[in-house]
Structures are given as C-alpha cells and as structure tokens.
Scaffold this active site. Structure first.
Site, PDB file in Angstrom:
ATOM      1  CD  GLU A 171      -3.010  -0.214  -0.326  1.00 33.59           C
ATOM      2  OE1 GLU A 171      -2.848   0.948  -0.753  1.00 33.59           O
ATOM      3  OE2 GLU A 171      -3.711  -1.053  -0.918  1.00 33.59           O
TER       4      GLU A 171
HETATM    5  C1  FAD Z   1       3.134  -9.802   0.661  1.00 36.32           C
HETATM    6  C2  FAD Z   1       2.775  -8.776  -0.373  1.00 36.32           C
HETATM    7  C3  FAD Z   1       1.439  -8.548  -0.688  1.00 36.32           C
HETATM    8  C4  FAD Z   1       1.100  -7.644  -1.692  1.00 36.32           C
HETATM    9  N1  FAD Z   1      -0.216  -7.509  -2.066  1.00 36.32           N
HETATM   10  C5  FAD Z   1      -0.512  -6.774  -3.170  1.00 36.32           C
HETATM   11  C6  FAD Z   1      -1.836  -6.788  -3.729  1.00 36.32           C
HETATM   12  O1  FAD Z   1      -2.756  -7.418  -3.196  1.00 36.32           O
HETATM   13  N2  FAD Z   1      -2.052  -6.094  -4.871  1.00 36.32           N
HETATM   14  C7  FAD Z   1      -1.067  -5.396  -5.505  1.00 36.32           C
HETATM   15  O2  FAD Z   1      -1.333  -4.800  -6.537  1.00 36.32           O
HETATM   16  N3  FAD Z   1       0.185  -5.353  -4.996  1.00 36.32           N
HETATM   17  C8  FAD Z   1       0.495  -6.024  -3.860  1.00 36.32           C
HETATM   18  N4  FAD Z   1       1.779  -6.022  -3.362  1.00 36.32           N
HETATM   19  C9  FAD Z   1       2.791  -5.219  -4.014  1.00 36.32           C
HETATM   20  C10 FAD Z   1       3.228  -4.016  -3.174  1.00 36.32           C
HETATM   21  O3  FAD Z   1       2.225  -3.052  -3.143  1.00 36.32           O
HETATM   22  C11 FAD Z   1       4.571  -3.488  -3.752  1.00 36.32           C
HETATM   23  O4  FAD Z   1       5.554  -4.467  -3.460  1.00 36.32           O
HETATM   24  C12 FAD Z   1       4.946  -2.153  -3.179  1.00 36.32           C
HETATM   25  O5  FAD Z   1       4.067  -1.142  -3.613  1.00 36.32           O
HETATM   26  C13 FAD Z   1       6.378  -1.736  -3.554  1.00 36.32           C
HETATM   27  O6  FAD Z   1       6.631  -1.931  -4.910  1.00 36.32           O
HETATM   28  P1  FAD Z   1       7.943  -2.731  -5.340  1.00 36.32           P
HETATM   29  O7  FAD Z   1       7.967  -4.008  -4.581  1.00 36.32           O
HETATM   30  O8  FAD Z   1       7.992  -2.819  -6.812  1.00 36.32           O
HETATM   31  O9  FAD Z   1       9.153  -1.849  -4.830  1.00 36.32           O
HETATM   32  P2  FAD Z   1       9.858  -0.676  -5.658  1.00 36.32           P
HETATM   33  O10 FAD Z   1       8.842   0.243  -6.199  1.00 36.32           O
HETATM   34  O11 FAD Z   1      10.826  -1.270  -6.590  1.00 36.32           O
HETATM   35  O12 FAD Z   1      10.650   0.075  -4.494  1.00 36.32           O
HETATM   36  C14 FAD Z   1      11.921  -0.372  -3.992  1.00 36.32           C
HETATM   37  C15 FAD Z   1      12.437   0.678  -3.007  1.00 36.32           C
HETATM   38  O13 FAD Z   1      12.630   1.921  -3.702  1.00 36.32           O
HETATM   39  C16 FAD Z   1      11.924   2.971  -3.054  1.00 36.32           C
HETATM   40  N5  FAD Z   1      11.430   3.916  -4.054  1.00 36.32           N
HETATM   41  C17 FAD Z   1      10.897   3.640  -5.269  1.00 36.32           C
HETATM   42  N6  FAD Z   1      10.602   4.779  -5.912  1.00 36.32           N
HETATM   43  C18 FAD Z   1      10.949   5.797  -5.093  1.00 36.32           C
HETATM   44  C19 FAD Z   1      10.900   7.225  -5.175  1.00 36.32           C
HETATM   45  N7  FAD Z   1      10.425   7.855  -6.246  1.00 36.32           N
HETATM   46  N8  FAD Z   1      11.352   7.949  -4.116  1.00 36.32           N
HETATM   47  C20 FAD Z   1      11.813   7.356  -3.015  1.00 36.32           C
HETATM   48  N9  FAD Z   1      11.904   6.006  -2.888  1.00 36.32           N
HETATM   49  C21 FAD Z   1      11.473   5.249  -3.899  1.00 36.32           C
HETATM   50  C22 FAD Z   1      10.789   2.284  -2.294  1.00 36.32           C
HETATM   51  O14 FAD Z   1      10.378   3.065  -1.195  1.00 36.32           O
HETATM   52  C23 FAD Z   1      11.470   0.978  -1.872  1.00 36.32           C
HETATM   53  O15 FAD Z   1      12.196   1.172  -0.690  1.00 36.32           O
HETATM   54  C24 FAD Z   1       2.126  -6.905  -2.344  1.00 36.32           C
HETATM   55  C25 FAD Z   1       3.460  -7.112  -1.995  1.00 36.32           C
HETATM   56  C26 FAD Z   1       3.798  -8.042  -1.051  1.00 36.32           C
HETATM   57  C27 FAD Z   1       5.250  -8.291  -0.747  1.00 36.32           C
END
Ligand code: FAD
Length: 606
Positions: A439
C-alpha cells in the site's frame, strides 16, 4: 503461546473521548448507529478472540499450498471466512442498498485493529475485499454494482486488488497489462504479481479489480483504466458460468503473513484474453485508486498498530512470569520477575506509549474521514478532508514504522525465547515487516507528505494543524494536574520545531526538490511523533479531569504516566530530527553513485 485480547478499555476511551463517536453517530446517515457501538465492540472482540486468534499460529505454520493453479489456505480459514461473513462483519461500512450496514468509518478503527491483532493473515482477505467493494461503489455502473457488490458483502465471493506488475511497483505509471474492447466487454492480457488472495479456496468466485491500458491510451498515469475480471464468469441470472482465462502461476514463499497466498496471476495466457468489464471512465483507473487509497492506507496503518499491540500484550505477560535476578535496589535475595527491572520497564513503556499514541491518532483520523463525507456543512467537510489528506501518509507511514520498533522491542523482552519460533512473538516480528512495504512504501508516504501535502498547498493544512497543536499545548499548561501541565513544554517545543522544519523544507523544495525529499521519511516520523503526542496528551488531560472529578479508575492514572513517558522518551527525538533534516539533507545527494562501491571498483582496477 501468544494469545490476543482486544484492548477494549483504551479503544472505548479513544472512541468516546478523543474521536467523539457520540457526535459522529449524529451525522446524517449514521443516526441509527449510536446504540449499537458498544455491542459491536463486544461482539467483534469475542469473534477476534474465539474464532480468529486460535487460527493465527496454526495458519502461519501451515501456510498456503499451490497445486496446478489451485491454492489451498490453512485449515479452518474457509470456515472462519464464512462465519465472518455470516456475522455481518464484511458489510460494516457498506451502504444498506448493497447489503451492508452503513456504519461510521470510525468503527473500522477498533474492528480492523481486532481482526489484524488476532490474525493478520486472515484479516488481509476482508481488507482487500473491502477495497474491491469500494472501487465498484465509487466508479461502477448500477449494473456492475448490483451484480457484484451484494455477493462480495455476503462473503459468497471475494475481491482482490491487482495493481502490481514486475516492472510497475511503486511506479504504477509503468503498468503494461492491456485491454482490447470486444462488444460489451474487454479482453485483458498481462501479468500481475504479489496479489494477496489472488487465488484460494475460501470462495467459489474471486472478483479481481485490475489496472490495464486501453489501445492508444496516453502514456503514464493518465492512460490506466480499471476493470472487473471475475475468476468465473457470471451469467445474466447471477449464477456462475465458464471459467475465465485468469490463472495463478504460483505463490510466493514469504517471511511473514504466511496464512494468506501472495499470487502471480496470468491474464489471457490461453488465447484472446480474459474477459473484463470497464469500471468507470477510460483512463481514470489510477485516479479512482487514489480516492480509495486513503481507506486502504489507513487500514494498513491500523494493521501495524494491531500487530504491535499483540506483541506488546505478549511481552507484558512474559515479563510478569520470567524470573531473573533480584531487584537492583533490594536486599532481598529472592529473584524477581523481569518486569521489576528498570530496562524491561522502559521497553514496555516505550511500546505502550507509542501504541496508545498511534491508536489515538488513527481513530481521530477515521472520525475526520466520517466528517469529510457525512457532515451537512460544506466548510466542515472541507476542513476534515484537508486533515485526512495530511494525516493518511502519517498514519500509514509512522504507525507501520513505529510498529516495527515496537515488535522488535517486545521480542527483546523475551530474551533468547524471543528468537525461538515456538513462543509466537517471532511471528509478530515477521508479520509486521510487510506493513511498511505494501500500500505504498514508507518512502512513497514521505514523498506524498512533502510533495503532495506540504508543497502543493504551500503548507496551509500543515500550518493549520500545527497551530491547533500549539494552542492545545498552551491549554495543557493551565491544567491543575502538575504532571499534565508539565506536558505543555515538550509538546510546545516539538511543535515549534516541526513548524520551523516544515518551513525549511518548503523553502528548499522550491530550490532543490531532491534536497527536500532527502529526509522526507525522518520528516514523516517527526510529524507522527508530534501528532501522536498531541492525541495522547489530549487523553492525559481528560484523564486528569476524570480523576479531579473523583473517578478512581486506575486506567486514568496510567494514561497520565504513559503520556509523561512519551514526552521524555519519544517526543524529545524532535531535536535530533530537526537537526538531521535541516543540517543533514544536503549530505544525501552530495556524492556520486560510484561512492557506494568504491571498494569493489578499486579491487576491479587493481
Ligand atoms: C506480501 C505482499 C502482498 C502484496 N499484495 C498486493 C496486492 O494485493 N495487490 C497489488 O497490486 N500489490 C500487492 N503487493 C505489491 C506491493 O504493493 C509493492 O511491493 C509495493 O508497492 C512496492 O513496490 P515494489 O515491490 O515494486 O518496490 P519498488 O517500487 O521497486 O521500491 C523499492 C524501493 O525503492 C523505493 N522507491 C521507489 N521509488 C521511489 C521514489 N520515487 N522515491 C523514493 N523512494 C522510492 C521504495 O520506497 C522501496 O524502498 C504486495 C506485496 C507483497 C510483498
């Protein structure tokens, strides 16, 4: 073994004295809800303790299994969801027109806290289901609403939110899934990852809310649309028809929340695409998601608080039982329970004070959510909307980050037994870790707070809230209770420093946005500890008034002691945070990317 008891005394106090539930239940549309609040809390507490809590540890141990596209949830989960639905818990905030009870959002504070405290693995199901209901309520046609919402409310079907793709996590502008128009529906193709409850055996149909792009959609966030993609297609008479082309390719092996499946979903892998139905207008999908995000981010903030409270309860129990050493200041050779030792006491108070501050801030924000939609007065609606917008990234970001610290501290109270799975506390430590990630990560909440909430309105909402806190600090100074009056100084000083820091950030954002963003997370924490302190101290002031009026309930004295601890041990971090942000932000982007691996580079060129 860890067990959960809903903290009903504090929940009731916060609801009544701080969040003003009695006023909320007079708002248009909520008039009939006043009499049922206490009964709902009692029943929710019983359900959480008797039905959900017994499945918490077993669900974590057993986990989910994937077999040829089908997912089996842990023993008892299917029956628990049925009982949850039959008891009417899904429909609590949903309109009566769609089979719900239309009760205040404020009630989601304690009820969500109970579900998540008792069994977070289970609670994620209703949480995502609620997101799907809200999406359809917000933007769906009457036909879509009538076709899907009542069955999502009755628990017959369950909903998911499908946003994330391998290349599109925090940055949803990168979504690539496609939707081709075909008659009255669309053909969806693409892959979604990390989808909570994306496939399972708890309901015969799963209604996926999916973000995808129409042909020729504009690039970026303004080219994303929202679709309903049912796992099983629904016939005109509402019965289940053919299986749709959406399949679960696998589930993740996670560090926590093992009781729910996190799925990879493939749409349209067998041909022309899965059948989907557009929700709302084309290209406005992300905009709708943002409207719903307030509720979803609030829920995850409460999830953090709930797991933290469970961990704290468990630590208190252990600290009362575990005997080590004699009392430092006693001549009695008898060893005592570790709760007598000052450092253990400090750990427990650190947990207790932050939990109560989080709860107070979260419920007060939920009350504002109600005013922002239900008040008959437009000015009141606007004022509360601005407060909610400002507070949501704080409730999500600060509560979940603080929850990590609380769970870690609670585990520390157990000593070596904390590291052993059988105690149960390790599960809380593992489960809570996801709350700062999904989220919207804490980094994204920090960006939202500074970029959207602070800079965009030139700090107007923040200044208003800080003024309110500043005047409350002055009120505290007038309390006839010396301990409560002494809270005025720490709150006033921290609020002044927060105002100065916000101004510094605003000025720097105009010149160098990177510098302003460099310490957005420390700023979010700063705002959280001040806003949480404000609400906790409001509670302490009311407690002092109750004591002065002759009420001897020990809860009130404890509230004042807890607030005093918070003032000295938590709020004092403001001085560090102000320095970190104003003096340290420039350091963050000063070097080049190469500085992080100079060692390796030196070796490579040697
Ligand atoms: C157990 C689990 C359940 C989930 N359930 C759902 C679900 O039901 N539906 C769904 O759609 N998704 C779901 N997700 C996905 C989840 O919402 C994403 O993993 C999350 O939003 C982060 O995206 P990412 O993993 O691609 O990380 P990334 O976006 O790759 O981020 C990696 C790091 O970079 C940082 N970062 C990225 N961009 C910036 C920026 N511009 N400025 C500062 N920092 C930045 C982030 O804060 C983080 O620390 C789930 C994930 C997990 C692990």
């Amino acid at each position: 073994m860890s067990t959960y008891r809903a903290p009903l005394r504090d929940m009731q106090f916060v609801l009544r004295e701080l969040a003003g539930v009695d006023e909320i239940t007079k708002l248009p549309g909520y008039e009939d809800s006043g009499d049922v609040i206490d009964a709902i809390l009692e029943e929710a507490s019983t359900f959480a303790t008797e039905v959900l809590d017994p499945l918490n540890q077993s669900g974590d141990k057993e986990g989910c299994t994937w077999n040829n596209g089908e997912v089996t949830t842990p023993k008892g989960f299917k029956e628990a969801y049925k009982a949850f639905a039959q008891a009417g818990w899904i429909g609590l905030p949903v309109s009566t027109e769609h089979g719900g009870q239309a009760l205040p959002q404020l009630l989601l504070g304690p009820t969500l806290e109970m579900w998540n405290g008792a069994n977070v693995g289970f609670a994620n199901g209703p949480l995502l289901n609620q997101g799907a209901i809200e999406a359809i309520e917000l933007a769906g046609t009457e036909e879509l609403k009538h076709r899907y919402i009542p069955k999502l409310v009755s628990g017959e079907w369950m909903g998911t939110m499908c946003l994330t793709e391998p290349q599109a996590g925090s940055d949803l502008a990168a979504v690539r899934s496609t939707a081709q128009p075909e008659g009255d529906h669309y053909r969806i193709k693409g892959q979604k990852i990390f989808i909570t409850f994306g496939e399972h055996d708890m309901a015969p149909n799963i209604i996926h809310l999916v973000l995808a792009r129409l042909p020729d959609a504009p690039l970026g966030t303004k080219g994303i649309s929202m679709f309903i993609v049912p796992k099983v297609l629904v016939n005109d008479d509402g019965s289940l028809g053919e299986r749709n082309d959406v399949h679960c390719a696998g589930i993740e092996h996670k560090m926590g929340i093992n009781a729910n499946p996190t799925c990879t979903l493939n749409y349209g892998e067998n041909g022309v695409g899965a059948i989907g139905y557009l929700v709302g207008e084309p290209n406005r999908g992300l905009e709708y998601m943002f409207v719903m995000m307030n509720a979803a981010r609030f829920s995850v903030g409460v999830q953090g608080l709930a797991i933290a409270d469970r961990a704290y309860q468990h630590a208190v129990e252990y600290a009362k039982e575990r005997i080590q050493f004699r009392d430092a200041a006693s001549r009695d050779p008898q060893a005592v329970a570790i709760i007598k030792h000052p450092d253990v006491r400090r750990m427990l108070l650190s947990c207790k004070s932050q939990i109560e501050a989080m709860r107070a801030l979260a419920y007060v924000t939920a009350a504002s959510l109600d005013y922002s939609v239900k008040s008959a007065d437009e000015a009141v609606r606007k004022e509360h909307k601005a407060f909610v917008e400002l507070m949501i990234p704080i409730v999500k970001g600060w509560c979940t980050e603080t929850a990590q610290e609380v769970c870690s501290t609670a585990l520390q109270v157990f000593g070596g037994m904390g590291y052993i799975e059988e105690t149960g506390i390790a599960q809380q430590y593992r489960d809570v870790r996801i709350t700062t990630i999904y989220e919207g990560t804490t980094g994204i909440q920090g960006l939202d707070l500074i970029g959207r909430k602070l800079v965009r309105d030139m700090g107007a909402s923040a200044t208003k809230v800080l003024k309110q806190i500043g005047s409350f600090a002055k009120e505290l100074a007038g309390s006839s209770n010396a301990e409560v009056a002494a809270l005025a100084g720490p709150l006033g000083d921290a609020t002044k420093a927060l105002g100065e820091t916000a101004q510094w950030l605003g000025m720097n954002a105009m010149g160098d946005l990177r510098k302003a963003f460099a310490c957005s997370v420390p700023f979010l924490k700063f705002f959280g500890i001040v806003a949480g302190g404000w609400q906790l101290f409001r509670g302490a002031k009311i407690a002092a008034e109750k004591i002065a009026a002759g009420d001897n309930d020990p809860y009130y004295a404890a509230k004042i002691q807890t607030a005093t601890f918070y003032a000295h041990h938590v709020l004092t971090q403001y001085a560090f945070l102000q320095k970190q942000i104003t003096e340290g932000s420039g350091d963050v982007m000063a070097g080049s990317d190469d500085m992080f691996d100079v060692e390796r580079r030196a070796l490579a060129t040697a």
